[in-house]
Design an enzyme around this catalytic site. Structure first.
Site, mmCIF file in Angstrom:
data_model
loop_
_atom_site.group_PDB
_atom_site.id
_atom_site.type_symbol
_atom_site.label_atom_id
_atom_site.label_comp_id
_atom_site.label_asym_id
_atom_site.label_seq_id
_atom_site.Cartn_x
_atom_site.Cartn_y
_atom_site.Cartn_z
ATOM 1 N N GLN A 185 54.065 79.031 24.000
ATOM 2 C CA GLN A 185 53.653 80.183 23.210
ATOM 3 C C GLN A 185 54.100 80.031 21.750
ATOM 4 O O GLN A 185 55.208 79.589 21.479
ATOM 5 C CB GLN A 185 54.233 81.464 23.805
ATOM 6 N N CYS A 195 44.810 85.358 27.017
ATOM 7 C CA CYS A 195 44.769 85.358 25.550
ATOM 8 C C CYS A 195 43.392 85.738 25.028
ATOM 9 O O CYS A 195 43.193 85.813 23.816
ATOM 10 C CB CYS A 195 45.182 83.998 24.996
ATOM 11 N N CYS A 238 43.653 83.664 9.280
ATOM 12 C CA CYS A 238 43.913 85.090 9.521
ATOM 13 C C CYS A 238 42.605 85.870 9.417
ATOM 14 O O CYS A 238 41.704 85.482 8.675
ATOM 15 C CB CYS A 238 44.900 85.654 8.500
ATOM 16 N N CYS A 258 48.303 87.560 1.332
ATOM 17 C CA CYS A 258 48.172 86.107 1.217
ATOM 18 C C CYS A 258 47.171 85.743 0.128
ATOM 19 O O CYS A 258 46.028 86.222 0.143
ATOM 20 C CB CYS A 258 47.717 85.514 2.544
#
Length: 442
Positions: free
Chosen positions: A271, A395, A92, A81
């Site tokens: 989700q 999570c 990220c 990226c």
């Protein structure tokens, strides 16, 4: 006397040896003076120049970015990226690591949290240590799976869509997000002028063609005419109340999982990975092994994903109670499960509603709490219902580990743990722990 303000170390650079990965998308190192550094954009075993981004003299730890790699790890790659790197997009964490290495790092984090917060080894948790990618996500180094079906874009003062920088309100303008699902990218959000908007959330349903844009305007701003490259419904967030209102199109999207269609209204939770709902339902059902006639609970049930799967399997002689705090999600769950006469959905906090139901025992329990976890009081309440099996969907591995410790206090042990990489390129994982009474022989 007032204490002297401590000197900021922001901008200071240190040449450091990078140690193990830590929870949160960074690795641990130490300054020459011994101060702990949490270093992003680094990998274990590397030698880097770390530039401090947060912290001061005497602080418990500092945050830093690896701005120069002196000795690279074998798992390092050039980030695919163009917006990844120190001071850039914060979406990220591991663009600079090979996909297999990312999963190993996540596994190390889960193992460390289990040991530190629950006193469990992977073997004691019934986990083989692997982090399983979603179907289709095993890609070669240098490639990125396009998985994110919900993207919240921030907007620059001049109207450009972008993503927040790490731990910052600053916006990194982008032309394309590599992890965005194709159904998001083809909307063309990044090409449009969003002047007057604070944020633009794009949602692309899995299993239907429904797409939605949720606009949050700056105070006093007028909504733009939304003309994108694909048909969308448009919703607006009221800047005063926080409520979400339909502008045009459906006020919900239709998602699909486990052979059923689920209505998700007004930007509600579902989700994000297109394979996640099915993956998690399969793991939960395989762990619980529901039987006809079972009484089951789905706690923090959202729009009813697990309640629907349980209702299918316990049959007409069984019953399912779902508890959810969100008003819109409760409406959606009742709509989604209206064809099951033995399913009931109650609104409110689990720790408040569950004692009021009069339920003193259950056969099976699913809980999928928010990131902070369920907490000691709620876990104690759940444990008192003496369920045959409990499935905990998490999570956040730290919250999971804390709660597993509370379940141990309540007489439960972990039978199996499965860990899924449903957020590639980020530090996030999804875990499914299946528990049973400790008195039951292994």
């Amino acid at each position: 006397m007032q204490a002297e303000p401590r000197k900021s170390l922001v901008g200071e650079e240190y040449e450091v040896e990078v140690g193990p990965v830590a929870h949160g998308g960074h690795c641990v190192a130490r300054t020459p003076e011994g101060q702990v550094l949490f270093v992003r954009h680094a990998l274990p075993g590397e030698r880097v120049v770390a530039r401090v981004t947060e912290g001061e003299e005497g602080a418990r730890f500092l945050r830093a970015d690896a701005v120069q790699v002196l000795e690279a790890a074998k798992d390092r790659i050039d980030p695919p990226c163009p917006y990844a790197g120190p001071g850039r997009c914060g979406g990220c964490d591991w663009q600079h690591a090979k996909p297999g290495a990312q999963r190993r790092l996540k596994g190390e984090v889960v193992a460390e949290q289990l040991k530190r917060l629950a006193g469990l080894t992977p073997e004691e948790a019934g986990w083989d240590g692997t982090v399983v990618p979603a179907e289709g996500d095993k890609v070669p180094a240098g490639e990125v799976p396009a998985w994110r079906t919900r993207v919240q874009y921030a907007v620059t003062p001049d109207g450009r869509a972008g993503l927040r920088r790490h731990r910052s309100h600053e916006v990194e303008p982008i032309d394309h997000c590599l992890i965005a699902a194709d159904s998001i990218s083809e909307l063309g959000i990044e090409k449009r002028d969003w002047t007057g908007m604070d944020s633009v959330e794009a949602i692309a349903a899995t299993g239907s063609q429904d797409r939605q844009v949720v606009l949050t305007p700056k105070p006093g701003a007028r909504l733009p005419l939304v003309e994108l490259d694909r048909p969308v419904s448009v919703l607006r967030v009221n800047e005063r109340t926080g409520g979400v209102h339909r502008v045009h199109g459906r006020p919900y999207v239709r998602e699909r999982a486990d052979g059923r269609t689920y209505r998700v209204g007004a930007g509600g939770f579902w989700q994000v990975h297109p394979k996640a709902a099915d993956t998690l339902v399969t793991a939960v059902m395989q762990g619980l092994l529901p039987r006809k006639g079972d009484m089951a609970l789905d706690l923090y049930c959202g729009v009813g994903l697990f309640a629907g799967a349980l209702a299918d399997r316990v049959g007409e002689s069984g019953a399912v109670l779902g508890i959810e705090s969100g008003k819109q999600a409760v409406e959606d769950a009742r709509h989604n499960l209206a064809d099951f006469p033995r399913v009931r959905i109650e609104q409110g906090k689990v720790e408040s509603v569950l004692p009021r139901t009069g339920i003193t025992e259950a056969d099976l329990i699913v809980l999928d709490p928010p990131r902070a976890g369920a907490g000691r009081k709620t876990v104690s309440l759940i444990s008192s219902l003496t369920a045959r099996r409990i499935a905990y969907v998490a999570c956040d591995p730290a919250a999971l580990a804390r709660d597993l410790g509370y379940f141990r206090d309540g007489g439960y042990r972990v039978r199996t743990l499965r860990v899924f990489d449903l957020f590639p390129m980020t530090h996030h994982v999804e875990c499914v722990a299946v528990l049973e009474p400790a008195s039951k022989s292994a």
